[in-house]
Design a protein around this motif. Sequence first.
Motif, PDB file in Angstrom:
ATOM      1  N   LYS A 178      12.482 -26.734 -51.754  1.00 17.76           N
ATOM      2  CA  LYS A 178      11.844 -26.386 -53.024  1.00 17.76           C
ATOM      3  C   LYS A 178      11.015 -27.529 -53.587  1.00 17.76           C
ATOM      4  O   LYS A 178       9.904 -27.331 -54.073  1.00 17.76           O
ATOM      5  CB  LYS A 178      12.911 -25.949 -54.038  1.00 17.76           C
ATOM      6  N   GLU A 179      11.547 -28.733 -53.536  1.00 18.51           N
ATOM      7  CA  GLU A 179      10.808 -29.881 -54.069  1.00 18.51           C
ATOM      8  C   GLU A 179       9.575 -30.162 -53.219  1.00 18.51           C
ATOM      9  O   GLU A 179       8.512 -30.504 -53.738  1.00 18.51           O
ATOM     10  CB  GLU A 179      11.719 -31.107 -54.108  1.00 18.51           C
ATOM     11  N   ARG A 182       7.044 -27.651 -54.203  1.00 22.68           N
ATOM     12  CA  ARG A 182       6.500 -27.944 -55.531  1.00 22.68           C
ATOM     13  C   ARG A 182       5.452 -29.048 -55.464  1.00 22.68           C
ATOM     14  O   ARG A 182       4.384 -28.965 -56.078  1.00 22.68           O
ATOM     15  CB  ARG A 182       7.630 -28.354 -56.483  1.00 22.68           C
ATOM     16  N   GLN A 183       5.758 -30.096 -54.694  1.00 20.17           N
ATOM     17  CA  GLN A 183       4.830 -31.221 -54.570  1.00 20.17           C
ATOM     18  C   GLN A 183       3.530 -30.819 -53.886  1.00 20.17           C
ATOM     19  O   GLN A 183       2.502 -31.476 -54.062  1.00 20.17           O
ATOM     20  CB  GLN A 183       5.496 -32.363 -53.799  1.00 20.17           C
ATOM     21  N   GLY A 185       2.144 -27.870 -54.398  1.00 14.01           N
ATOM     22  CA  GLY A 185       1.520 -26.841 -55.208  1.00 14.01           C
ATOM     23  C   GLY A 185       1.939 -25.429 -54.875  1.00 14.01           C
ATOM     24  O   GLY A 185       1.216 -24.472 -55.182  1.00 14.01           O
ATOM     25  N   ASP A 187       4.504 -22.399 -55.488  1.00 13.41           N
ATOM     26  CA  ASP A 187       5.520 -21.850 -56.389  1.00 13.41           C
ATOM     27  C   ASP A 187       6.432 -20.931 -55.572  1.00 13.41           C
ATOM     28  O   ASP A 187       6.114 -19.771 -55.335  1.00 13.41           O
ATOM     29  CB  ASP A 187       4.848 -21.067 -57.527  1.00 13.41           C
ATOM     30  N   TYR A 188       7.551 -21.484 -55.135  1.00 19.88           N
ATOM     31  CA  TYR A 188       8.482 -20.743 -54.277  1.00 19.88           C
ATOM     32  C   TYR A 188       9.672 -20.281 -55.109  1.00 19.88           C
ATOM     33  O   TYR A 188      10.362 -21.095 -55.728  1.00 19.88           O
ATOM     34  CB  TYR A 188       8.963 -21.627 -53.126  1.00 19.88           C
ATOM     35  N   ARG A 189       9.906 -18.977 -55.127  1.00 17.31           N
ATOM     36  CA  ARG A 189      11.025 -18.434 -55.881  1.00 17.31           C
ATOM     37  C   ARG A 189      11.783 -17.422 -55.022  1.00 17.31           C
ATOM     38  O   ARG A 189      11.203 -16.748 -54.183  1.00 17.31           O
ATOM     39  CB  ARG A 189      10.550 -17.719 -57.143  1.00 17.31           C
TER      40      ARG A 189
END
Length: 288
Positions: A178-179, A182-183, A185, A187-189
């Motif tokens: 996840k990090e 995020r780094q 760009g 958006d993983y959900r």
Amino acid sequence: MNKLQRFFSDNWTIQRHDLENTVSLLLPCILNGNIEAAVAQLSKAKCTVKATAAPYMAKWYELDDITLPVDSIAVITLTGTLYSWESEWVIKQIEAAELNPNICGVVFVIDGPGGMVSHLDMAATAVENCTKPTATVVTGIMASAHFWLGTASDRTFIASPLCEVGSVGIVCTHTSFKEFFRQNGIDYREIYPDTADLKNKEYRAIVDNNDETLIKQKAEKIHKVFAETVARNLGITYDPELPLFRGEMFSGDEAVAAGYIDQFGGLKDAVTWVLAQATSRKAEQLYK
């Protein structure tokens, strides 16, 4: 790609430093986008099977060689980390040895730190249920998954007092990207309906709440199966307090003295023992 996915999603029964070393080889390839190199690392051939016949053990045959002598021994060599697809391969080799009338038994030559849990119990069961005599020779280390598998044979040998066996235990790994997403760009959900609130609960507990409880409970169940199976293989009572079942390692002389390995000996000794057992079984059949 399938092997890479299985590597990062499996439970392990392996010594920590060997798992860490493998991960350290894979991650640079993955981070650089070189997935093929990572898969190639996992695909390196480490397991082999050949057949030999006593007393002329300098000559080796393929299992399907039509010139294979009667009363030959299949020799399955297992080195390095034992992956789930290699456990599947072991099952196929045992089946091939069972079907070949010229093969009278199987010897495993093991030098490995353990590996994946998946298919390991089935491979060990295949060894245990083999109708032909089986033996294991430890030539270096026989830890964790390899100990589970190796002790399923009818007789165990260890080549030197400096060899080591044991490490009966489980390790579960958790990897979150996840990090990393995020780094970069992304958006993983993961979105679950309220009607599937228990789906992936172990993973969600550690990601959302840093709670390892559920994963540890799962690991304890696997560990109990592992320990009880080894206890049955060794003909001893499972005692959770015994160092063997808590992950301890033992040198060759300690293992033989404790009864965790049957005797000292090498490949020749194991082949001779298997051949003697096979001959004895044939003689019994003649007089029935």
